[in-house]
Design an enzyme around this catalytic site. Structure first.
Site, PDB file in Angstrom:
ATOM      1  N   ASP A   1       0.841  -1.198   0.000  1.00 36.48           N
ATOM      2  CA  ASP A   1       0.000   0.000   0.000  1.00 36.48           C
ATOM      3  C   ASP A   1       0.878   1.252   0.000  1.00 36.48           C
ATOM      4  O   ASP A   1       1.343   1.709   1.043  1.00 36.48           O
ATOM      5  CB  ASP A   1      -0.909  -0.013   1.231  1.00 36.48           C
ATOM      6  CG  ASP A   1      -1.933   1.107   1.223  1.00 36.48           C
ATOM      7  OD1 ASP A   1      -1.926   1.913   0.273  1.00 36.48           O
ATOM      8  OD2 ASP A   1      -2.748   1.189   2.161  1.00 36.48           O
ATOM      9  N   SER A   2       1.078   1.812  -1.190  1.00 42.16           N
ATOM     10  CA  SER A   2       1.907   3.022  -1.304  1.00 42.16           C
ATOM     11  C   SER A   2       1.195   4.247  -0.729  1.00 42.16           C
ATOM     12  O   SER A   2       1.794   5.302  -0.559  1.00 42.16           O
ATOM     13  CB  SER A   2       2.284   3.279  -2.767  1.00 42.16           C
ATOM     14  OG  SER A   2       1.116   3.493  -3.533  1.00 42.16           O
TER      15      SER A   2
END
Length: 200
Positions: A53-54
């Site tokens: 999850d950037s």
């Protein structure tokens, strides 16, 4: 005015339908489910599916997962606090150097541990690989290759493939251990309930 409103709505529906048919003809994949990005990993020797999850500032693990991975005793409580975002949650502290293994390589990983009772927003997110570690290990989310690319010393790279639907449990959007018979029974039950409701 009413006729104008009626004709306007009719035209709007026509435009929507035209777009729908064009989309179905040219981009039918947009009607499918979009899987979130997971990779296989090991934390302290325990296999985990890490959610990439950037959009998350930190790499996060639930306290229940930290306990399963035998890391809870390493939590530095000086870093406890409150996480504020889409929801709020209690931060129990931070594990400064957890042994994270991906594709046969070890990566030093700093993990923020959240209270499982208050959760990570989604109770199924045990381990979230966030932007801090993506930057530290110079990762590249390559959707063309369907993999998370790690930059290794000496100009080498490691490709960690994103998991397919068949590899993920239902609670993560996958079909692993999917029980078709049970799902069909549930669907039939819902249809029956809807029909009974209509009759009333």
């Amino acid at each position: 005015m009413e006729a104008k409103k009626y004709l306007g709505e009719k035209e709007r529906k026509k435009d929507v339908n035209e777009q729908y048919h064009q989309m179905m003809e040219e981009y039918p994949e947009s009607m499918g489910r979009v899987l979130m990005l997971y990779i296989d990993s090991e934390v302290n020797g325990h296999p985990l599916q890490a959610f990439v999850d950037s959009g998350a500032q930190s790499t996060i693990m639930s306290s229940a997962c930290a306990e399963r991975c035998e890391l809870l005793h390493l939590v530095d409580q000086r870093f406890e606090g409150l996480a504020v975002g889409v929801g709020t949650g209690k931060i129990l502290g931070r594990i400064h150097l957890a042994p994270l293994k991906i594709g046969g390589h070890f990566f030093p990983c700093t993990i923020t541990v959240m209270d499982s009772k208050e959760g990570l927003g989604d109770k199924n997110m045990d381990f979230l690989f966030g932007l801090d570690m993506l930057k530290r290990h110079r990762c590249n989310i390559d959707l063309g290759a369907n993999a998370l690319i790690f930059s290794l010393p000496g100009g080498k790279r490691l490709e960690a493939p994103f998991l397919h639907e068949k590899d993920l449990d239902e609670n993560k959007g996958g079909t692993k251990n999917f029980d078709a018979e049970k799902s069909n029974q549930e669907l039939e039950r819902r249809i029956k309930e809807a029909e009974e409701k209509e009759q009333k």
